[in-house]
Design an enzyme around this catalytic site. Structure first.
Site, PDB file in Angstrom:
ATOM      1  N   GLY A   5       0.849  -1.192   0.000  1.00  0.00           N
ATOM      2  CA  GLY A   5       0.000   0.000   0.000  1.00  0.00           C
ATOM      3  C   GLY A   5       0.878   1.232   0.000  1.00  0.00           C
ATOM      4  O   GLY A   5       1.050   1.924  -1.005  1.00  0.00           O
TER       5      GLY A   5
ATOM      6  N   TYR B 139       0.737   8.737  15.470  1.00  0.00           N
ATOM      7  CA  TYR B 139       1.939   7.901  15.618  1.00  0.00           C
ATOM      8  C   TYR B 139       3.188   8.710  15.933  1.00  0.00           C
ATOM      9  O   TYR B 139       4.283   8.147  15.964  1.00  0.00           O
ATOM     10  CB  TYR B 139       2.236   7.131  14.324  1.00  0.00           C
TER      11      TYR B 139
ATOM     12  N   CYS C 184      -9.226  22.172  17.985  1.00  0.00           N
ATOM     13  CA  CYS C 184      -9.140  22.515  19.408  1.00  0.00           C
ATOM     14  C   CYS C 184      -8.570  21.377  20.236  1.00  0.00           C
ATOM     15  O   CYS C 184      -9.280  20.760  21.038  1.00  0.00           O
ATOM     16  CB  CYS C 184     -10.520  22.913  19.908  1.00  0.00           C
TER      17      CYS C 184
HETATM   18  N1  LLP Z   1      -1.915  -6.184   4.038  1.00  0.00           N
HETATM   19  C1  LLP Z   1      -2.462  -6.169   5.256  1.00  0.00           C
HETATM   20  C2  LLP Z   1      -3.121  -7.365   5.769  1.00  0.00           C
HETATM   21  C3  LLP Z   1      -2.389  -5.003   6.047  1.00  0.00           C
HETATM   22  O1  LLP Z   1      -2.909  -5.002   7.266  1.00  0.00           O
HETATM   23  C4  LLP Z   1      -1.737  -3.853   5.535  1.00  0.00           C
HETATM   24  C5  LLP Z   1      -1.653  -2.619   6.320  1.00  0.00           C
HETATM   25  C6  LLP Z   1      -1.198  -3.918   4.231  1.00  0.00           C
HETATM   26  C7  LLP Z   1      -1.297  -5.108   3.511  1.00  0.00           C
HETATM   27  C8  LLP Z   1      -0.501  -2.750   3.590  1.00  0.00           C
HETATM   28  O2  LLP Z   1       0.654  -2.385   4.277  1.00  0.00           O
HETATM   29  P1  LLP Z   1       1.646  -1.260   3.668  1.00  0.00           P
HETATM   30  O3  LLP Z   1       2.271  -1.832   2.432  1.00  0.00           O
HETATM   31  O4  LLP Z   1       0.843  -0.069   3.360  1.00  0.00           O
HETATM   32  O5  LLP Z   1       2.613  -1.042   4.761  1.00  0.00           O
HETATM   33  N2  LLP Z   1      -2.197   3.783   9.239  1.00  0.00           N
HETATM   34  C9  LLP Z   1      -0.835   3.323   9.392  1.00  0.00           C
HETATM   35  C10 LLP Z   1      -0.569   2.067   8.575  1.00  0.00           C
HETATM   36  C11 LLP Z   1      -1.487   0.926   8.923  1.00  0.00           C
HETATM   37  C12 LLP Z   1      -1.226  -0.302   8.092  1.00  0.00           C
HETATM   38  C13 LLP Z   1      -2.257  -1.330   8.299  1.00  0.00           C
HETATM   39  N3  LLP Z   1      -2.133  -2.499   7.489  1.00  0.00           N
HETATM   40  C14 LLP Z   1       0.118   4.443   9.028  1.00  0.00           C
HETATM   41  O6  LLP Z   1      -0.348   5.534   8.687  1.00  0.00           O
HETATM   42  O7  LLP Z   1       1.328   4.281   9.119  1.00  0.00           O
END
Ligand code: LLP
Length: 415
Positions: A278, A319, A345
């Protein structure tokens, strides 16, 4: 700072590809998310190139940025979708992702979501517990279908990242403990309403060290071989997402380095590879453009008050995440240390703390980098703020891919 060549100064003004951010702010207002199509398309291509020997299916993790045009752009170039809700399934279908390229993750799938996904004939459910397996089997029986599944296995490997975005350790809610997996695969093999097609893992997000992938894959391949000896022959090996990006000065591994490190194990698995990136597809493709409202000086601090807030970009507040910032107009103004804060706020509403930036005047624009992933998707209406607009830039062209919310839309649905 990020090294994307899509974000560069021309004649002292910051551009995304061949479009001036100042011009976009004038036309669409701020706060505004702006994405570079070239950056995301080349990140997807980097995955395809690096893993080409395994004919990989790249299931883009829709949660990172779920704008329809972005999902569509990636789907047109061969990507599938990793989804975690009925809403994401709805989006993936609307964006023309072939259903046989959709995998469904998440610890809490509801009956309604399972039924929806079964009807759409998705590639597989990534199952995270025994009761979920039972429910999927029951729903499939009612629908007269066989549900394709993989188990998401928790390899108990430390991904060495922020605890909120770590998943692959036993103490987290995710996946099935490695030692319980064989029994569940056996149970699935006895069940006429499910068919186990794959093995899935996802150990965490923003990984800047790729050795935890290898350590988990060693365990995964062991299990896959063991199951094969029992005639449980898995076709897909899904290693999740998680590859980190550069937000500041991190050294991040490339897709090529990841592929090289994992290649022997992937070959040994004899499975078709699935990846679920992602952040590494869209993260560095996006900026959040914001306008300076005020410079407020107190005895203690210098605050730069801008028109974007924690409701627009939650990562710094949630975070303590670092996002590099660049003034849209290059300036020789004196550099000072600021807290960059929004109008919300709460003292937790900040985009940066103790950040060195040139002194900005009211009306000056600031670009918050690395905002393409988990930026807009995590935004909210807190303080009844309307969610930002989104623009996609493609060399000299650009298009509005989401309108700014209106006040009427803010109360739509309230009775
Ligand atoms: N697959 C699964 C099962 C996941 O839970 C996630 C992300 C991905 C793929 C994709 O991961 P990536 O390639 O994006 O690292 N909100 C947080 C990130 C939460 C990720 C949750 N799961 C942030 O802003 O850092």
């Amino acid at each position: 700072m990020i090294s994307e060549d899509a974000f560069r100064y021309h004649d002292g003004e910051l551009f995304v590809e061949d479009v001036s951010l100042r011009k976009l702010a004038e036309e669409f207002g701020t706060p505004l998310y702006v994405y570079s199509k070239r950056t995301m398309v080349s990140a997807l291509a980097a995955y395809h190139d690096a893993f080409h020997r395994f004919n990989p299916l790249i299931c883009y993790a829709v949660k990172a940025n779920s704008n329809l045009e972005i999902i569509r752009t990636l789907a047109e170039r061969g990507a599938g979708a990793d989804i975690v809700s009925g809403g994401e399934l709805f989006r993936a279908i609307k964006a023309n992702v072939p259903s046989q390229k959709i995998v469904f993750a998440g610890v809490g799938k509801t009956k309604e979501e399972i039924r929806f996904a079964l009807n759409e004939n998705i590639l597989m459910f990534n199952v995270e517990s025994a009761p979920e397996l039972e429910l999927i089997s029951r729903v499939a029986k009612e629908a007269g279908k066989v549900a394709p599944i993989a188990f998401r296995v928790n390899p108990d490997v430390d991904p060495l990242t922020h605890p909120y975005i770590s998943t692959g350790l036993k103490k987290y809610k995710f996946g099935i403990p490695l030692e319980d997996a064989p029994e569940l695969y056996r149970r699935a093999a006895q069940d006429r309403h499910v068919k186990a097609l794959g093995f899935q893992m996802h150990i965490g997000s923003q990984l800047t060290d790729i050795t935890p992938y290898r350590d988990s894959l060693v365990k995964a391949v062991d299990l896959i071989k063991k199951l094969r000896r029992e005639d449980i022959d898995l076709r897909y090996l899904d290693i999740g997402g998680g590859l980190g990006i550069r937000y500041n000065d991190e050294e991040v591994p490339t897709q090529g380095e990841m592929a090289e490190l994992l290649e022997p194990l992937l070959l040994e698995s004899r499975c078709q590879l699935i990846l679920e990136p992602g952040r590494s597809i869209v993260g560095n493709a996006g900026v959040l453009l914001t306008e300076t409202l005020y410079h407020k000086q107190t005895a203690e601090k210098s605050f730069l008050i801008v028109d974007a807030a924690m409701n627009d970009l939650a990562r710094p507040s949630l975070y303590g995440a670092y996002h590099y910032m660049l003034p849209v107009r290059q300036t020789s103004a004196e550099v000072r240390v600021f807290d960059v804060v929004g109008p919300i706020c709460e003292s937790g509403d900040f985009l940066a703390k103790d950040r060195e930036l040139p002194l900005m005047d009211s009306g000056d624009l600031l670009a918050v980098l690395g905002a393409g992933a988990y930026g807009f998707t995590m935004s909210s209406n807190y303080n009844s703020r309307r969610r930002a607009a989104e623009v996609l830039v493609d060399s000299t062209r650009y298009s509005l891919i989401r309108k700014r919310e209106t006040y009427d839309e803010l109360i739509q649905g309230e009775l």
